[in-house]
Design a protein around this motif. Structure first.
Motif, mmCIF file in Angstrom:
data_model
loop_
_atom_site.group_PDB
_atom_site.id
_atom_site.type_symbol
_atom_site.label_atom_id
_atom_site.label_comp_id
_atom_site.label_asym_id
_atom_site.label_seq_id
_atom_site.Cartn_x
_atom_site.Cartn_y
_atom_site.Cartn_z
ATOM 1 N N SER A 107 0.831 -1.212 0.000
ATOM 2 C CA SER A 107 0.000 0.000 0.000
ATOM 3 C C SER A 107 0.859 1.253 0.000
ATOM 4 C CB SER A 107 -0.917 0.008 1.224
ATOM 5 O OG SER A 107 -1.776 -1.097 1.219
ATOM 6 N N LEU A 108 1.975 1.199 0.708
ATOM 7 C CA LEU A 108 2.887 2.342 0.754
ATOM 8 C C LEU A 108 3.495 2.608 -0.622
ATOM 9 C CD1 LEU A 108 4.350 4.549 2.292
ATOM 10 C CD2 LEU A 108 6.029 2.840 3.025
ATOM 11 N N THR A 109 3.902 1.563 -1.298
ATOM 12 C CA THR A 109 4.460 1.720 -2.643
ATOM 13 C C THR A 109 3.441 2.378 -3.569
ATOM 14 O OG1 THR A 109 5.892 -0.201 -2.351
ATOM 15 C CG2 THR A 109 5.419 0.472 -4.626
ATOM 16 N N LEU A 110 2.228 1.908 -3.533
ATOM 17 C CA LEU A 110 1.173 2.473 -4.376
ATOM 18 C C LEU A 110 0.858 3.915 -3.973
ATOM 19 C CD1 LEU A 110 -0.802 2.126 -6.656
ATOM 20 C CD2 LEU A 110 -2.333 0.933 -5.078
ATOM 21 N N SER A 111 0.830 4.192 -2.679
ATOM 22 C CA SER A 111 0.564 5.550 -2.199
ATOM 23 C C SER A 111 1.648 6.521 -2.657
ATOM 24 C CB SER A 111 0.469 5.568 -0.669
ATOM 25 O OG SER A 111 -0.596 4.782 -0.222
ATOM 26 N N ARG A 112 2.884 6.082 -2.590
ATOM 27 C CA ARG A 112 3.999 6.938 -3.047
ATOM 28 C C ARG A 112 3.899 7.199 -4.546
ATOM 29 N NH1 ARG A 112 8.677 4.022 0.555
ATOM 30 N NH2 ARG A 112 8.483 5.394 2.381
ATOM 31 N N GLN A 113 3.535 6.193 -5.316
ATOM 32 C CA GLN A 113 3.382 6.381 -6.762
ATOM 33 C C GLN A 113 2.261 7.371 -7.059
ATOM 34 O OE1 GLN A 113 2.824 2.310 -7.967
ATOM 35 N NE2 GLN A 113 5.020 1.936 -8.198
ATOM 36 N N LEU A 114 1.152 7.247 -6.341
ATOM 37 C CA LEU A 114 0.048 8.204 -6.505
ATOM 38 C C LEU A 114 0.501 9.618 -6.161
ATOM 39 C CD1 LEU A 114 -3.096 6.434 -5.029
ATOM 40 C CD2 LEU A 114 -2.911 7.479 -7.285
ATOM 41 N N CYS A 115 1.227 9.729 -5.071
ATOM 42 C CA CYS A 115 1.707 11.034 -4.631
ATOM 43 C C CYS A 115 2.621 11.652 -5.689
ATOM 44 C CB CYS A 115 2.436 10.895 -3.296
ATOM 45 S SG CYS A 115 2.865 12.462 -2.530
ATOM 46 N N ASP A 116 3.553 10.874 -6.194
ATOM 47 C CA ASP A 116 4.466 11.380 -7.236
ATOM 48 C C ASP A 116 3.694 11.820 -8.479
ATOM 49 O OD1 ASP A 116 6.605 10.847 -5.573
ATOM 50 O OD2 ASP A 116 7.165 8.979 -6.587
ATOM 51 N N THR A 117 2.698 11.036 -8.858
ATOM 52 C CA THR A 117 1.904 11.363 -10.042
ATOM 53 C C THR A 117 1.131 12.654 -9.842
ATOM 54 O OG1 THR A 117 1.699 9.029 -10.613
ATOM 55 C CG2 THR A 117 0.066 10.521 -11.562
ATOM 56 N N TRP A 118 0.488 12.814 -8.682
ATOM 57 C CA TRP A 118 -0.272 14.035 -8.433
ATOM 58 C C TRP A 118 0.637 15.249 -8.303
ATOM 59 C CZ3 TRP A 118 -4.716 14.589 -10.171
ATOM 60 C CH2 TRP A 118 -5.680 13.589 -10.106
ATOM 61 N N ARG A 119 1.833 15.069 -7.757
ATOM 62 C CA ARG A 119 2.796 16.193 -7.704
ATOM 63 C C ARG A 119 3.166 16.639 -9.109
ATOM 64 N NH1 ARG A 119 6.519 13.497 -3.564
ATOM 65 N NH2 ARG A 119 5.707 14.235 -1.597
ATOM 66 N N GLU A 120 3.476 15.668 -9.964
ATOM 67 C CA GLU A 120 3.835 15.995 -11.344
ATOM 68 C C GLU A 120 2.685 16.687 -12.063
ATOM 69 O OE1 GLU A 120 5.234 12.478 -13.361
ATOM 70 O OE2 GLU A 120 6.692 12.062 -11.776
ATOM 71 N N ALA A 121 1.473 16.196 -11.861
ATOM 72 C CA ALA A 121 0.303 16.808 -12.504
ATOM 73 C C ALA A 121 0.097 18.232 -12.001
ATOM 74 C CB ALA A 121 -0.936 15.967 -12.242
ATOM 75 N N ALA A 122 0.268 18.452 -10.694
ATOM 76 C CA ALA A 122 0.097 19.793 -10.133
ATOM 77 C C ALA A 122 1.171 20.748 -10.659
ATOM 78 C CB ALA A 122 0.151 19.736 -8.612
ATOM 79 N N MET A 123 2.391 20.252 -10.798
ATOM 80 C CA MET A 123 3.461 21.096 -11.335
ATOM 81 C C MET A 123 3.192 21.421 -12.805
ATOM 82 S SD MET A 123 6.831 19.468 -9.493
ATOM 83 C CE MET A 123 7.953 20.400 -10.507
ATOM 84 N N ALA A 124 2.732 20.449 -13.553
ATOM 85 C CA ALA A 124 2.422 20.679 -14.962
ATOM 86 C C ALA A 124 1.282 21.687 -15.114
ATOM 87 C CB ALA A 124 2.068 19.362 -15.652
ATOM 88 N N ALA A 125 0.292 21.594 -14.241
ATOM 89 C CA ALA A 125 -0.836 22.530 -14.285
ATOM 90 C C ALA A 125 -0.398 23.938 -13.911
ATOM 91 C CB ALA A 125 -1.949 22.063 -13.359
ATOM 92 N N ALA A 126 0.556 24.045 -12.985
ATOM 93 C CA ALA A 126 1.038 25.351 -12.561
ATOM 94 C C ALA A 126 1.851 26.039 -13.657
ATOM 95 C CB ALA A 126 1.899 25.213 -11.300
ATOM 96 N N VAL A 127 2.530 25.238 -14.470
ATOM 97 C CA VAL A 127 3.362 25.770 -15.561
ATOM 98 C C VAL A 127 2.476 26.237 -16.722
ATOM 99 C CG1 VAL A 127 5.108 25.166 -17.274
ATOM 100 C CG2 VAL A 127 5.367 24.427 -14.902
ATOM 101 N N SER A 128 1.353 25.557 -16.923
ATOM 102 C CA SER A 128 0.468 25.873 -18.061
ATOM 103 C C SER A 128 -0.171 27.218 -17.935
ATOM 104 C CB SER A 128 -0.638 24.830 -18.184
ATOM 105 O OG SER A 128 -0.107 23.546 -18.263
#
Length: 128
Positions: A107-128
């Motif tokens: 569950s921790l591995t999956l949670s970390r992957q979700l967190c990384d994905t949402w961070r990347e998406a938030a950064m991409a949205a902030a740049v747009s």
């Protein structure tokens, strides 16, 4: 002195949440998910079952909130993300009920992957 520091920290945290963008709030939420699962795993490994239960239960609540706030029709992969959230929540429940550090680690591995994905998406949205 300690109470003053705790009050200042609480005020800072409350202000950060109140002024955060929706994308940042989502990232903060999944970061807390990771923290809860990490703490739950550490408690399981040390045999502190009530503490493990508390953290894993909070993690389950976070995933449930993520599920409820997801509009599957407005996201291209909304149904897949909903399935992923449901899978993670079920794994957290099993990890908690069975007191199984292996499931918690998964569950921790999956949670970390979700967190990384949402961070990347938030950064991409902030740049747009």
């Amino acid at each position: 002195m300690y109470a003053t520091h705790r009050n200042a920290t609480s005020a800072y945290r409350d202000n950060a949440v109140a002024t955060a963008s929706p994308a940042r709030l989502l990232v903060m939420l999944v970061e807390r998910l990771v923290l809860d699962v990490e703490r739950g795993l550490a408690a399981q490994r040390s045999g502190e079952w009530p503490e493990a239960h508390r953290h894993l239960l909070h993690a389950q609540d976070i995933v449930l909130e993520l599920e409820h706030s997801l509009d599957v029709d407005k996201m291209p992969a909304g149904k897949q993300l909903a399935s992923l959230y449901e899978f993670l929540r079920n794994r957290l429940v099993l990890a908690n009920v069975r007191r199984d550090p292996r499931l918690t680690t998964e569950s921790l591995t999956l949670s970390r992957q979700l967190c990384d994905t949402w961070r990347e998406a938030a950064m991409a949205a902030a740049v747009s």
